[in-house]
Design a protein around this motif. Structure first.
Motif, short mmCIF file in Angstrom:
data_model
loop_
_atom_site.label_atom_id
_atom_site.label_comp_id
_atom_site.label_asym_id
_atom_site.label_seq_id
_atom_site.Cartn_x
_atom_site.Cartn_y
_atom_site.Cartn_z
N CYS A 188 85.72 -28.78 75.31
CA CYS A 188 86.05 -28.78 76.89
C CYS A 188 87.38 -29.67 76.79
O CYS A 188 87.71 -31.10 76.63
N MET A 189 87.90 -29.31 78.01
CA MET A 189 89.48 -30.21 78.61
C MET A 189 89.06 -31.35 79.15
O MET A 189 88.02 -31.43 80.16
N VAL A 190 90.25 -32.27 78.91
CA VAL A 190 90.61 -33.00 80.39
C VAL A 190 91.30 -32.05 81.50
O VAL A 190 92.75 -32.47 80.62
N ILE A 191 91.43 -32.62 82.40
CA ILE A 191 92.57 -31.99 83.24
C ILE A 191 93.49 -33.36 83.99
O ILE A 191 92.67 -33.88 85.30
N LYS A 192 94.59 -33.33 83.95
CA LYS A 192 95.02 -34.37 83.80
C LYS A 192 95.02 -34.11 85.58
O LYS A 192 95.67 -33.22 86.27
N PRO A 193 95.93 -35.65 85.89
CA PRO A 193 95.52 -35.16 87.85
C PRO A 193 96.98 -34.64 87.83
O PRO A 193 97.23 -33.62 89.11
N ASN A 199 82.37 -24.59 88.23
CA ASN A 199 83.07 -24.57 86.65
C ASN A 199 81.99 -23.58 86.02
O ASN A 199 80.72 -23.13 86.45
N ASN A 246 93.41 -36.06 92.51
CA ASN A 246 92.44 -35.06 91.65
C ASN A 246 92.88 -35.59 90.56
O ASN A 246 93.52 -34.64 89.98
N ALA A 247 91.71 -35.20 89.64
CA ALA A 247 91.39 -34.57 88.60
C ALA A 247 90.13 -34.60 88.17
O ALA A 247 89.38 -33.95 88.84
N TYR A 248 89.94 -33.68 87.21
CA TYR A 248 88.82 -32.66 86.65
C TYR A 248 88.64 -33.29 84.84
O TYR A 248 89.64 -33.13 84.21
N PHE A 249 87.34 -34.13 85.10
CA PHE A 249 86.56 -34.46 83.42
C PHE A 249 85.17 -33.52 83.13
O PHE A 249 84.82 -33.13 84.48
N PRO A 250 84.57 -33.26 82.07
CA PRO A 250 83.51 -32.49 81.42
C PRO A 250 82.48 -32.56 81.91
O PRO A 250 82.38 -33.83 82.17
N LEU A 251 81.95 -31.69 82.20
CA LEU A 251 80.68 -31.43 82.63
C LEU A 251 79.83 -32.49 81.93
O LEU A 251 78.47 -33.02 81.72
N TRP A 305 86.35 -33.97 91.95
CA TRP A 305 85.74 -33.45 92.84
C TRP A 305 84.54 -32.54 91.88
O TRP A 305 84.93 -32.00 91.11
N GLU A 315 84.14 -25.01 78.62
CA GLU A 315 83.99 -25.28 80.07
C GLU A 315 85.12 -25.11 80.83
O GLU A 315 86.47 -25.49 80.30
N GLU A 345 95.37 -26.97 91.78
CA GLU A 345 94.46 -27.40 93.61
C GLU A 345 95.87 -26.30 94.57
O GLU A 345 95.07 -25.81 95.63
N TYR A 366 96.27 -31.06 87.76
CA TYR A 366 95.21 -30.52 88.44
C TYR A 366 96.04 -30.38 90.27
O TYR A 366 95.39 -29.43 90.65
#
Lengths: 491, 491
Positions: B34-39, B151, A63-68, A149, B167, B46, B42
């Protein structure tokens, strides 16, 4: 029939809307088309998430998270993609409010206008592929197997709780591969994961297939899907897995050097399921008394209701009930002991039926004397008296039986609602009077597909995988066809 | 020192920024702030989420989901709240894009302007209390104990990965109670949950306290907080729990009928922690070689690195290594066997140090002959040779030791960096030359607090709970004071 819940046979649509509200699953919010998912509904979604998340990790994804927010210009980089999403996206244009000069509240501060508008993600291919450009240089960086997610937003004009909402929750997998074959294999693997989840956890049988060009995801080369059938015979697309070819890699210039040091564009996939699955789950199994939940996704699997007069009886029953509760919990079965004192047993029975708890145990004074309990299953409403000895094993077995029975019932319904038709009159007749999936020949053109949709509201749900090849003629145009496709009215 | 990572002593700030990137935790995105949270980052988040989520459920809370977008007018309903958030919110004004007439891409469609602008939630009190109005009628509906993982967006002007981003991801608990006492108890309970999590999982000691009026959450009666100290002596607010009084109940007209059928406004709380905790975790423990992660939150707790020449040696070592891996995994310890063939052991060692894996096991040909392994711990960098017999128990015990050692090290640092001062010269001297928390008398006014901030950049982090009462005089104004408060420069 649960109080105030319409009957499915009277008004299926009203039944669904009311059920979602009465069972405390979700409700509309003050923001048009956006829903509030209530704690009981969210607990089911959490079980879905946990199960799917494990399946994704077992197949090697992280899993990872990218900007809204996505810069407006990103959308335009992939031509089909922008056509698919630009018309229904929420646009952020300013980053500040200020007090109104007339003291009437807050207004947008015109000085805080963004240089470039941002859109609330309707899906994340563009922002993710713009990021992948920096993550991928060499074949050693591949495959890249990432899932997110997240909430997404599509400004839908007609919304319905869970089925079609402006904001929804989902997961979106985005993978990058060195070869076409690998990307295709990933697309198909995730379709299998979705089908496995739908059938073995949700208890919903699905047809695996590929979409026609017309129904394809905006930006994909091929869209695979799982299609489920609801109790009113309508289809519901429950998950999609897209083979993106090199479309997004080309749009965002994502290249890798292969083992021979040759620069190539990366191959991509994306795949997602959403809170729409909640709608499928509700509509596939529930009845006029309320929800019917498969044990594997039920937040409460067993409820114990004491039937008593006075504190003394309650104490004696509670002692036994808590023993059963503890023994079941030791087997990871979730059990609620409903000792609310202000409510009658009959009210509690109806309440837990409405909420879809798979197994109900009732225990009264006579049960206590006889060493018995009454066990009722939600799906068939069968009730039986059981000896206290062995009750844990009985319940455990019953939960497995219910899981299987729910699936089989839905499968029987679907199998009896797939109809082959040979001409357009038959097609219309079956569609109007029976519903379900209609297997018919089609000439392969978008034009015919659109015409059938205009005339009947039915769409091609999919071309089933491993479809039988068979000579025939299109039901509308009479042109030659080599296979049947599945038509249906759909949610 | 890890390749390219600045030393903390040279430039703490650059060290942090580079570490976040080099350890694959997060990176900046194309959207400002806004950031990207890398695997890998993340995966740590988690683990935090799972741990906290269980703690929330164990204290009786359920999860739910509320809309991302909030009608602009909602903000204004609570006077302090709107002042706190209106100046930094992303505003949605339109719901559609269209093709530009000059073919240059897409532009906002002026015909798709919203009647009322929507803001992307900076926090959800307003949308949640507008919903609670319909959920709460009677004392029987209380307490309402709900949490949301979501978020949120605050348009920050200066951003830093994890510490301050436009964000961010967080959880926000929102509870409603029949009495003031219950709401206060809930506020304090959640503060304890946060402190427990910070200390026993993150290994970060925290001071529990209450904020001054000036630092209070916009709309709260009281804001409680946990304050942590970073390795540069600066403070980091790691979590807040707000007693809202009846402020939001009054703003949104949320009343309940009590047992005597009297209508009363509901009492509220809200509490949250965010991906900011990632910043705290990184800055509290890590060193010039990279991350130092507490075993309880490390995605990979043990890495096994084979040291070999040729396939035959690798095969023999792999067999043993996989036995150890299997035995550790049976104890729920996550183990990576790093058999990447293209990299040297030294590179792998540095890589896993950068990533903060708590325990490294190395195994070479001589180990195989002697029935030994080399075990290294990340935090102290101690290395020892161990017999293969009992290696599992050794590792298990070592993980517990590391968890405790990390906490104790941070605690020692903090304890040696809380300084009592008696006047403003001392205050400035300690702040400049030593840093840390400064316990000083203050006259209790916002004016003095602001003046000290303007002069020194130090803020009052909190008034510690159970603070010792002590006569004294304000370091700035000389006015009388009854207790010391904690000042510090803060993130």
């Amino acid at each position: 029939m649960a109080k105030g819940l319409p009957k499915r046979s009277d008004d299926y649509s009203a039944w669904y809307n009311e059920l979602v509200k009465k069972a405390d699953l979700a409700e509309n919010s003050a923001v048009r088309g956006c829903m509030v998912i209530k704690p009981y509904g969210y607990a089911i979604w959490e079980k879905m998430q946990q199960t799917l998340d494990k399946m994704f990790k077992d197949t090697g994804h992280s899993n990872a998270y990218f900007p809204l927010l996505i810069p407006k210009s990103y959308l335009s980089k992939e031509a089909d993609h922008v056509d698919g999403f630009a018309k229904e996206c929420a646009v952020v244009t300013h980053y500040r409010l200020k007090n109104a000069e007339d003291g009437s509240g807050v207004v947008v501060d015109p000085e805080a206008k963004l240089d470039e508008e941002l859109i609330v993600r309707p899906t994340s291919e563009t922002v993710i592929w713009s990021t992948y450009k920096n993550w991928i240089q060499s074949y050693r960086d591949l495959p890249l197997l990432v899932n997110q997610w997240a909430n997404v937003m599509r400004w839908e004009m007609r919304t319905r709780l869970f089925l079609r909402t402006s904001e929804f929750l989902w997961q979106e997998g985005h993978t990058a591969h060195a070869t076409k074959d690998e990307a295709v294999a990933e697309t198909k693997q995730m379709l299998e994961v979705y089908a496995d989840f739908a059938e073995n956890f949700m208890g919903v049988p699905v047809v695996k297939g590929v979409k026609t060009a017309n129904e394809r995801f905006a930006g994909a080369v091929d869209t695979f899907c799982i299609e489920a059938m609801m109790q009113d015979g309508k289809a519901l697309q429950a998950g999609t897995s897209h083979f993106l070819g090199q479309n997004f890699a080309k749009a965002f210039d994502v290249k890798f050097s292969d083992k021979d040091n040759k620069l190539e564009h990366v191959w991509g996939t994306s795949w997602g399921v959403s809170t729409r699955l909640m709608g499928a789950l509700i509509m596939a199994h529930s009845d006029d008394e309320g929800l019917v939940l498969p044990p594997k996704l039920a937040p409460i699997q067993v409820v114990i209701v004491p039937i008593y007069k006075g504190q003394e009886q309650l104490d004696a029953i509670s002692e036994k009930a808590k023993e059963i509760q503890k023994a079941l919990q030791a087997l990871n079965i979730s059990v609620k002991f409903d000792d609310r004192d202000s409510l009658r047993p009959g009210f509690k029975f109806a309440d837990w039926e409405l909420k879809g708890v798979p197994v109900r145990i009732a225990m009264g004074q006579r049960d206590l004397e006889n060493g018995t309990v009454e066990i009722a299953r939600r799906d068939t409403k069968e009730k039986n008296t059981h000896q206290l000895d062995g009750v844990v094993e009985t319940v455990q077995q019953l939960l497995d039986e219910i899981q299987a029975a729910i699936y089989n019932k839905a499968l029987d319904y679907r199998e009896s609602h797939i109809t082959k038709v040979e001409n357009f009159d038959e097609f219309k007749d079956v569609l109007e009077n029976k519903g379900g999936f209609i297997a018919a020949h089609w000439d392969g053109t978008t034009e015919t597909e659109e015409k059938i949709k205009d005339l009947t509201k039915a769409t091609i749900r999919c071309i089933p995988l491993n479809n039988e090849q068979e000579e025939g003629t299109c039901i509308l145009t009479g042109k030659p066809s080599t296979q049947r496709v599945l038509f249906a009215k759909a949610y």
